[in-house]
Scaffold this active site. Structure first.
Site, mmCIF file in Angstrom:
data_model
loop_
_atom_site.group_PDB
_atom_site.id
_atom_site.type_symbol
_atom_site.label_atom_id
_atom_site.label_comp_id
_atom_site.label_asym_id
_atom_site.label_seq_id
_atom_site.Cartn_x
_atom_site.Cartn_y
_atom_site.Cartn_z
ATOM 1 N N THR A 104 0.818 -1.208 0.000
ATOM 2 C CA THR A 104 0.000 0.000 0.000
ATOM 3 C C THR A 104 0.852 1.258 0.000
ATOM 4 O O THR A 104 0.632 2.189 -0.783
ATOM 5 C CB THR A 104 -0.913 0.009 1.239
ATOM 6 O OG1 THR A 104 -1.717 -1.170 1.241
ATOM 7 C CG2 THR A 104 -1.796 1.232 1.258
ATOM 8 N N GLN A 133 -5.284 -1.003 -3.349
ATOM 9 C CA GLN A 133 -4.805 0.227 -2.726
ATOM 10 C C GLN A 133 -3.991 1.044 -3.726
ATOM 11 O O GLN A 133 -3.084 0.513 -4.368
ATOM 12 C CB GLN A 133 -3.965 -0.094 -1.494
ATOM 13 C CG GLN A 133 -4.720 -0.859 -0.421
ATOM 14 C CD GLN A 133 -4.574 -2.357 -0.534
ATOM 15 O OE1 GLN A 133 -4.358 -2.886 -1.633
ATOM 16 N NE2 GLN A 133 -4.697 -3.057 0.582
ATOM 17 N N GLN A 155 -9.413 3.433 -3.920
ATOM 18 C CA GLN A 155 -9.173 2.861 -2.586
ATOM 19 C C GLN A 155 -7.925 3.501 -1.991
ATOM 20 O O GLN A 155 -6.888 3.584 -2.636
ATOM 21 C CB GLN A 155 -8.980 1.344 -2.666
ATOM 22 C CG GLN A 155 -8.765 0.685 -1.302
ATOM 23 C CD GLN A 155 -8.752 -0.835 -1.357
ATOM 24 O OE1 GLN A 155 -9.092 -1.424 -2.382
ATOM 25 N NE2 GLN A 155 -8.381 -1.469 -0.266
ATOM 26 N N ASP A 156 -8.051 3.976 -0.740
ATOM 27 C CA ASP A 156 -6.924 4.588 -0.022
ATOM 28 C C ASP A 156 -6.400 5.835 -0.742
ATOM 29 O O ASP A 156 -5.191 6.002 -0.937
ATOM 30 C CB ASP A 156 -5.779 3.587 0.159
ATOM 31 C CG ASP A 156 -6.155 2.434 1.077
ATOM 32 O OD1 ASP A 156 -7.297 2.423 1.567
ATOM 33 O OD2 ASP A 156 -5.316 1.558 1.295
ATOM 34 N N ARG A 232 -14.693 3.025 9.294
ATOM 35 C CA ARG A 232 -14.452 1.754 9.983
ATOM 36 C C ARG A 232 -13.078 1.842 10.613
ATOM 37 O O ARG A 232 -12.185 2.548 10.118
ATOM 38 C CB ARG A 232 -14.569 0.569 9.033
ATOM 39 C CG ARG A 232 -13.600 0.546 7.871
ATOM 40 C CD ARG A 232 -13.740 -0.754 7.081
ATOM 41 N NE ARG A 232 -12.869 -0.811 5.917
ATOM 42 C CZ ARG A 232 -12.665 -1.913 5.192
ATOM 43 N NH1 ARG A 232 -13.281 -3.051 5.522
ATOM 44 N NH2 ARG A 232 -11.872 -1.883 4.146
ATOM 45 N N TRP A 234 -9.462 1.222 11.445
ATOM 46 C CA TRP A 234 -8.220 0.537 11.060
ATOM 47 C C TRP A 234 -7.535 0.017 12.317
ATOM 48 O O TRP A 234 -6.996 -1.098 12.327
ATOM 49 C CB TRP A 234 -7.334 1.529 10.307
ATOM 50 C CG TRP A 234 -6.058 0.951 9.774
ATOM 51 C CD1 TRP A 234 -5.689 -0.357 9.726
ATOM 52 C CD2 TRP A 234 -4.979 1.688 9.188
ATOM 53 N NE1 TRP A 234 -4.440 -0.489 9.161
ATOM 54 C CE2 TRP A 234 -3.983 0.744 8.826
ATOM 55 C CE3 TRP A 234 -4.750 3.031 8.937
ATOM 56 C CZ2 TRP A 234 -2.782 1.131 8.225
ATOM 57 C CZ3 TRP A 234 -3.557 3.401 8.335
ATOM 58 C CH2 TRP A 234 -2.589 2.463 7.986
#
Length: 858
Positions: A104, A133, A155-156, A232, A234
């Site tokens: 990532t 990611q 994503q990310d 959410r 981590w």
């Protein structure tokens, strides 16, 4: 005293460029065509803004703003943020350096490592799309400001991982965890756009961090049919708050997700107040999220969330209090060195007057502390191994001691990296992600269960607890790789909670600090990345005086046991040392065997590796791993063994043993090759030496009185296993002369001149045989072998093997490797050690059980 560095990394000031800005234009109408070129050219170590103005266009590049360039600004000059785009399409799983898949954190289009960064009117984009990611921007520095910027991804998208960040009127789009990390971040008037089903935030807030992500007067929009959670966790203590935010129907009624872990519902800090729009459904929110009262909501202000210890105002960039480092001219006297049971031990005096010391071996997988005591002015006790149990922990490193008078007990701090990403952070996918832990004891017999002491969302090591007035300070190394420097955190109790950390106050690459209270101030010694020691002084851990490098005592620095372990395979052997003229460092080259690779058949574990390199800036006492030598010879499976290096005529000459592959037995062909280099890193192949045998290894070269050269080596075809020699007039062409010392089997010879004679030591598998000569032809053997008897110090309890000798004036040191005790697999592990040679009445001696101080001339 002259102040040379104010705020942040205490980096040396560089000559400022003309003006305080530069211009980037892809069409060539600016000073630079790429943003990275402008960043590279910008001054380092600044304390006021340097602005890089970027003309409209799409800049397909990846940009890194390194930690040594604070106060850098990137400003788009277009009509809006969409006019100037920095874009790349890198995602996790793509091949990275060396072919290894990217993780990532290897994917950001723009990576901000520096403090006090500013971005305005820009778009940061990762165009990879729904392929895992893929980061548009990562920020690891402190006090970052983003105004009127866009962050585009899937994503990310945006990783705000460390420090404090301010996002003003920004646009952030994505689907899965697209705002994530551990920063304290304030989002003011931003639009958060959801492009597909997923989660907006994935905060990585630590337990002791009061604030995480705060969204104030923002707007959540979404593509048709997209459904999202507000966040959410981590990590279990994730903190995210939404204030006065307009939420579209893209927000799911329940609002929050527990990441399939109900236990996190008890620890998360999720809250909102004043939400409006179709997505604001307070009666349907999960019961473990908080609806803030008006009084509770008033706590969330920019000043509270982002002010920190320094009183930062993100709207003006001003700080109330900053780290200051001044250059000192009159170095204070250092306290007299005290005897320690190990060179890297940390010791304190207890209330009963006894000295207590702890240290760690640093071996792969070792989760223990070594302890010794010295009572009534006597010597140190036999070291005792204290196991610290934790099945999720990897190596235990950098233990230290503090005495808590209030509870009449000792606190032993140390650093652990946990397996399986048990503490997730920026370096979660590596083994170098430690946090500082502790145990307590009253008698060093019984200990408390280990507990996490300090976690400020970055990798931390080398923790030393200090009493500073009525409070406690934790001096430590932030080893997150963009930083790797010293910081301090404060607490009202030695057990925490610890507040936010100060800025790093030392050079990048600093570690291993030791603080001693002397003359009303703290004297802090530490090493830089070349293992050169430095000295700072401070009274309050805000104002520092830098006294530069610390000269070694005449006797040298105390060398640790072991001297060095290879961090990759833990199989260092066959060392040879050479002085790097340009860097003013000692470099050590060594064979590396794959000791920690299980399941290799036969002796394949001693094959298939390149020559390792370590460097020392303190005259050979402490060593830092540097990597492997670039040697262009053979295929990737070729084995490199036992180098010797000669520095002559401005060129480094290496003579290296080569095995053409990986073999399960000792029967393969071997050869010696000649290489040259000007920098000790990149080597050029010159020739393969013709020495009359297809199995030759372990060369050593010495210059003769007439200016010619002689090489000694092991000829494995010799029936008696003896050493051979060859001569050369130019270091390039060699003529084999035959047997050097008939009838004496051995390997790894080393020849050197000292005390008016030539000496040859050879590894005879029972310690080192010692020979003396006046002409390098006729040798007389000394009775008895050096390092035949195992040492008494842990990690040195085996016969000495294949050594190098370095002579400096009247002193000489023997660098050797030694196997580790245990079963067959454990004995594969080898470490490097050093002992000073002693000359008396024509004989050489060495006491490996006494402390060794090393003082190689720099």
């Amino acid at each position: 005293m002259k102040t040379i560095s104010v705020l942040l990394f205490a980096l040396p000031l560089m000559a400022a460029q003309a003006g305080s800005e530069s211009v980037v234009a892809a069409d060539g109408s600016g000073q630079f065509r790429t943003i990275q070129a402008a960043v590279d050219a910008a001054p380092a170590g600044l304390h006021s803004r340097f602005t890089i103005r970027i003309k409209p266009g799409r800049y397909a590049e990846r940009v890194v703003v390194p930690s040594e360039k604070p106060f850098l600004g990137l400003v788009g000059t277009g009509a809006d943020a969409a006019a100037t785009v920095i874009t790349a399409g890198i995602h996790a799983g793509m091949p990275g350096p060396g072919g290894k898949p990217l993780i990532t954190f290897g994917t950001p289009t723009v990576f901000i490592q520096a403090n006090d960064f500013l971005a305005e009117n820009l778009t940061f984009e990762n165009s990879a799309g729904p392929h895992g990611q893929a980061l548009a921007l990562t920020i690891m520095g402190d006090r970052g400001v983003f105004r009127n910027c866009r962050f585009l991804g899937y994503q990310d998208t945006l990783l705000a991982q460390a420090g404090r960040q301010y996002f003003d009127r920004c646009y952030i789009s994505g689907a899965v965890d697209f705002i994530f990390g551990g920063s304290a971040a304030w989002f003011e008037g931003c639009e958060i756009h959801v492009t597909a089903n997923g989660y907006i935030t994935a905060a990585n807030t630590t337990k002791e961090q009061k604030y995480g992500y705060v969204f104030h007067k923002c707007r959540i929009t979404g593509e048709a049919g997209a459904q999202t959670f507000l966040g959410r966790p981590w990590r279990p203590w994730a903190a995210t708050v939404w204030l006065d935010t307009e939420m579209s129907a893209a927000v799911r009624p329940q609002g929050w997700n527990n990441w399939s872990d109900p236990t996190r519902e008890k620890t998360v800090r999720y809250a909102e107040r004043g939400s409006t729009g179709p997505g604001a459904t307070p009666t349907e929110r999960v019961p473990w999220a908080k609806a803030l009262s008006a009084e509770e909501a008033r706590e969330y202000t920019i000043e509270n969330v982002l002010g920190g210890m320094d009183g930062w105002n993100p709207k003006t960039g001003a700080v109330r209090r900053a780290i200051r480092v001044s250059q000192g001219s009159r170095r204070p006297a250092l306290p007299a060195a005290q005897s320690l049971p190990a060179a890297d031990a940390r010791a304190i005096t207890g209330p009963d007057g006894a000295r207590h010391a702890v240290w760690a071996l640093g071996a792969r997988g070792d989760k223990s502390i070594r302890y010794a005591a010295a009572k009534n002015g006597g010597g140190w006790s036999e070291p005792r191994r204290i196991e610290i149990p934790n099945p999720d922990a990897l190596d235990l490193v950098s233990p230290n001691l503090f005495y808590d008078a209030g509870k009449a007990q000792y606190i032993v701090t140390f650093s652990w990296t946990l397996t399986r990403n048990a503490i997730q952070a920026f370096q979660e996918d590596t083994e170098q992600n430690p946090r500082i832990w502790y145990v307590t004891t009253k008698d060093f017999e019984s200990f408390s269960e280990p507990a996490l002491l300090f976690d400020n969302n970055y990798a931390a090591r080398d923790g030393q607890m200090l009493k500073v007035g009525a409070r406690y300070a934790l001096l430590h190394t932030d080893i997150t790789w963009p930083v790797h420097a010293l910081r301090v955190a404060f607490a009202d109790s030695p057990y925490g909670p610890w507040g936010p950390s100060t800025d790093a106050f030392t050079l990048k690459g600093s570690d291993s600090p030791v603080a001693v209270y002397e003359g009303g101030a703290w004297l802090i010694t530490f090493f830089d990345d070349s293992r050169t020691p430095h000295l700072y002084r401070t009274r309050d851990f805000w104002e520092y005086t830098d006294f530069g490098t610390v000269p070694a005592p005449l006797s040298g620095w105390l060398a640790p046991k072991p001297l060095f372990r290879d961090p990759v395979h833990d199989g260092a052997a066959d060392p040879v040392l050479v002085f790097h003229r340009a860097r003013k460092q000692w470099w050590m080259f060594y064979t590396n065997r794959r000791a920690n690779v299980p399941g290799l058949p036969g002796v394949a574990w001693v094959h298939g590796t390149r020559i390792g390199i370590a460097c020392s800036g303190d005259g050979g006492a402490h060593w830092q791993y540097r990597g492997t030598a670039e040697i262009p010879y053979g295929t990737a499976e070729y084995t490199h063994w036992a180098p010797d290096i000669v520095d002559y005529g401005g060129v480094y000459h290496m003579y290296l043993s080569i095995v053409p592959g990986i073999f399960e037995n000792w029967n393969a062909a071997r050869e010696i090759i000649h290489l040259t280099s000007t920098d000790l890193e990149k080597w050029t192949f010159e020739s393969r030496l013709e020495l009359g045998s297809d199995r030759v290894i372990d060369p050593t070269v010495a210059r003769l009185p007439d200016g010619t050269w002689r090489m000694w080596y092991k000829n494995e075809r010799a029936r008696d296993g003896s050493l051979y020699y060859a001569d050369s007039s130019d270091l390039a062409h060699w003529t084999s002369k035959g047997n050097a010392i008939p009838g004496v089997a051995g390997e790894g010879p080393k020849v050197f001149s000292w005390q008016g004679s030539y000496w040859l030591i050879a590894d005879v598998w029972d310690g080192f045989a010692v020979f003396r000569s006046s002409d390098c032809l006729n040798w007389t053997r000394q009775q008895g072998n050096l390092l035949k008897e195992p040492g008494t110090i842990e990690t040195d309890r085996y016969k000495g093997n294949h050594a190098d000798v370095v002579v400096n004036g009247s002193r000489a040191w023997l660098f050797y490797f030694v196997h580790q005790p245990g079963d067959q697999e454990q004995r594969k592990h080898t470490v490097l050690q050093v002992v000073e040679l002693k000359y008396r009445e024509g004989l050489l001696g060495a006491d490996r059980n006494q402390e060794t101080r090393v003082a190689l001339k720099l």
